[in-house]
Design a protein around this motif. Structure first.
Motif, PDB file in Angstrom:
ATOM      1  N   ALA A  61       3.762   5.005 -31.863  1.00  0.00           N
ATOM      2  CA  ALA A  61       5.276   4.911 -31.651  1.00  0.00           C
ATOM      3  C   ALA A  61       5.920   6.248 -31.424  1.00  0.00           C
ATOM      4  O   ALA A  61       6.973   6.462 -32.054  1.00  0.00           O
ATOM      5  CB  ALA A  61       6.095   4.001 -32.648  1.00  0.00           C
ATOM      6  N   ASN A  67      10.257   2.635 -32.119  1.00  0.00           N
ATOM      7  CA  ASN A  67      10.065   1.109 -32.224  1.00  0.00           C
ATOM      8  C   ASN A  67      10.332   0.157 -31.438  1.00  0.00           C
ATOM      9  O   ASN A  67       9.884  -0.839 -31.419  1.00  0.00           O
ATOM     10  CB  ASN A  67      10.720   0.685 -33.596  1.00  0.00           C
ATOM     11  N   ARG A 271       9.971  -1.218 -39.345  1.00  0.00           N
ATOM     12  CA  ARG A 271       8.400  -0.965 -39.498  1.00  0.00           C
ATOM     13  C   ARG A 271       7.824  -1.689 -40.430  1.00  0.00           C
ATOM     14  O   ARG A 271       6.729  -2.025 -40.255  1.00  0.00           O
ATOM     15  CB  ARG A 271       8.318   0.562 -39.777  1.00  0.00           C
ATOM     16  N   ALA A 293      13.477   5.806 -35.928  1.00  0.00           N
ATOM     17  CA  ALA A 293      13.603   4.618 -35.029  1.00  0.00           C
ATOM     18  C   ALA A 293      15.030   3.997 -35.068  1.00  0.00           C
ATOM     19  O   ALA A 293      15.307   3.376 -34.404  1.00  0.00           O
ATOM     20  CB  ALA A 293      13.008   3.458 -35.758  1.00  0.00           C
ATOM     21  N   SER A 296      15.259   4.517 -31.427  1.00  0.00           N
ATOM     22  CA  SER A 296      13.809   4.382 -31.015  1.00  0.00           C
ATOM     23  C   SER A 296      13.457   5.829 -30.414  1.00  0.00           C
ATOM     24  O   SER A 296      12.740   5.885 -29.425  1.00  0.00           O
ATOM     25  CB  SER A 296      13.741   3.247 -29.690  1.00  0.00           C
ATOM     26  N   PRO A 428       4.542   0.793 -31.626  1.00  0.00           N
ATOM     27  CA  PRO A 428       5.793   0.313 -31.445  1.00  0.00           C
ATOM     28  C   PRO A 428       6.112  -1.383 -31.685  1.00  0.00           C
ATOM     29  O   PRO A 428       5.126  -2.021 -31.791  1.00  0.00           O
ATOM     30  CB  PRO A 428       5.964   0.234 -29.914  1.00  0.00           C
ATOM     31  N   LEU A 429       7.144  -1.905 -32.179  1.00  0.00           N
ATOM     32  CA  LEU A 429       7.073  -3.088 -32.675  1.00  0.00           C
ATOM     33  C   LEU A 429       7.130  -4.070 -31.606  1.00  0.00           C
ATOM     34  O   LEU A 429       6.997  -5.508 -31.636  1.00  0.00           O
ATOM     35  CB  LEU A 429       8.634  -3.347 -33.378  1.00  0.00           C
TER      36      LEU A 429
END
Length: 451
Positions: A61, A67, A271, A293, A296, A428-429
């Motif tokens: 990320a 994120n 996270r 984040a 981002s 990244p999410l």
């Protein structure tokens, strides 16, 4: 500078520079990098792209910060619109709507009465801000003797003088002398013999919080201002907190009237599957530091969430007086605020925190499948985070992981982060299950390649 060097530098191209000498890269082996650069030119969603167009799967990320993925259209549009409307607004004695709107949104995500936000520009600034607030708070309360700060071994709290002082990573400290006086450290929470190949929070280690009682007995609680810890120690190689550890720290701090600060620069904003790790663990600290984040990673921003009682302690005296002599030129920068508001919308609309919780076991299962590969000593997973410890080569500590990081990028199209002999992955999410499989497959190939 020779004429030839001057000519090269003057002709540097933004996408393909022909002179790499002027930029002194941070936390980088500069000579090794400049002999064999790892360059990126653009990014989108889950990938970076090299100047020659190779796709690099982002396994970190960016730097624990992107994120929501890269170059998300709503965030880009928000930054562009803000730049055209209000490029800068001073935060000293003036304000703008974006700063107030963002502070309210962040406070609403935080647990308990963490109702106030002080903005800065990075995690390092957030930590130094929190430490200064702690010291100033006790002065405001008439307990100015509370000046001692307690960190933790293997902790990372940025690169300011305060953050390095309370931090506990030797390589971050050894070049800079004594730094702040009156600092002590809790023991770190990792013991491979008790915790190896743990998924989530290890069963062993909650008792290590009790060492705070020893420190209190040594220095006396009346001299201690605050304890600062990362809920999950990230930069040291991903050390999840033992079950019950953070709760016990909170109890001991309450018993002795000590402020507890959670450094959530890494763990904040999804996270670990929640807006803040404090929510995951059911602990309300007195302050939370954040950065990375919050938007981002698009525009530098950090901040400190502060409990109502701490804020109220400063709101005394004549209203025209400045309550806290502290701040930064770019606090709540309009572009950073616009990016953060758009990012929070994405987190909400795409339910990315819940997505991280759903994918946590998928990433854990994938990474644990690598445990029998050559030189793998341990694997740890928590949230959308994982770490793989590799055995060192004889007389070459760190060389194996460094080669793994370099070959992952150059040969396998994967970006990972290393600390010593630890490979860390923090995607990244927005990563999908197929991409987790791709990440794990590439990691396995890298580990075999450096065997």
């Amino acid at each position: 500078m020779t004429t030839n060097a001057a000519t090269l530098r003057a002709a540097n191209d933004a996408l393909a520079p022909n002179d790499l000498d002027a930029w002194w890269l941070p936390f980088t082996a500069n000579r090794a990098f400049k002999r064999k650069p790892r360059m990126v030119a653009r990014a989108k969603d889950m990938h970076y792209y090299t100047p020659d167009g190779r796709a690099i799967l982002d396994g970190v990320a960016g730097l624990w910060c992107c994120n929501a993925g890269h170059n998300r259209d709503p965030i880009v549009a928000a930054i562009q619109a803000q730049a055209a409307e209000l490029d800068f607004s001073p935060a000293f004695q003036f304000g703008h709507a974006g700063g107030f709107a963002l502070a309210s949104r962040i406070a609403a995500l935080a647990p308990g009465d963490l109702d106030h936000v002080f903005f800065c520009n990075s995690g390092s600034e957030a930590v130094d801000t929190a430490l200064k607030v702690a010291l100033a708070y006790w002065n405001a309360r008439g307990q100015g003797g509370r000046t001692r700060l307690i960190g933790r071994e293997r902790g990372y709290h940025g690169v300011g003088f305060g953050g390095i002082s309370v931090g506990g990573i030797v390589t971050n400290r050894r070049m800079f002398g004594t730094l702040l006086a009156g600092v002590d450290h809790l023991p770190h929470t990792y013991a491979r013999e008790h915790q190896a190949f743990t998924v989530g929070e290890p069963e062993w280690g909650a008792h290590l919080a009790d060492d705070l009682e020893r420190i209190v007995a040594l220095h006396d609680a009346s001299t201690i201002a605050a304890v600062i810890v990362e809920p999950m120690a990230g930069s040291t190689g991903v050390l999840p907190p033992p079950k019950g550890y953070l709760q016990r720290l909170r109890q001991i701090c309450d018993r002795h009237g000590i402020l507890l600060i959670f450094d959530e620069v890494i763990s904040g904003f999804g996270r670990l599957g929640h807006a803040f790790a404090a929510e995951r663990y059911g602990v309300v600290p007195d302050m939370i530091t954040f950065a990375k984040a919050v938007n981002s990673g698009t525009v530098p921003m950090g901040g400190v969430l502060v409990r109502k009682g701490i804020y109220d302690a400063f709101m005394q005296g004549p209203e025209r007086t400045i309550e806290l002599f502290h701040g930064y030129t770019y606090s709540a920068h309009p572009l950073a605020c616009a990016a953060a508001l758009a990012t929070l919308d994405l987190y909400r609309d795409e339910d990315l925190f819940a997505r991280a919780r759903r994918l946590e076991p998928v990433l854990a299962e994938g990474l644990m499948s690598l445990r029998d590969l050559p030189n793998v000593l341990d694997i740890r997973t928590l949230g959308l985070v994982g770490a793989i410890d590799l055995a060192s080569r004889p007389d070459a500590a760190g060389a194996r992981a460094f080669e793994a990081m370099d070959r992952a990028f150059q040969e396998f199209g994967l970006m990972v982060r290393i600390t010593g002999e630890t490979i860390a992955v923090t995607p990244p999410l927005v990563i999908g299950e197929d991409q987790i499989g791709e990440l794990v497959d590439k990691l396995g190939r890298v580990i075999r390649a450096v065997a």
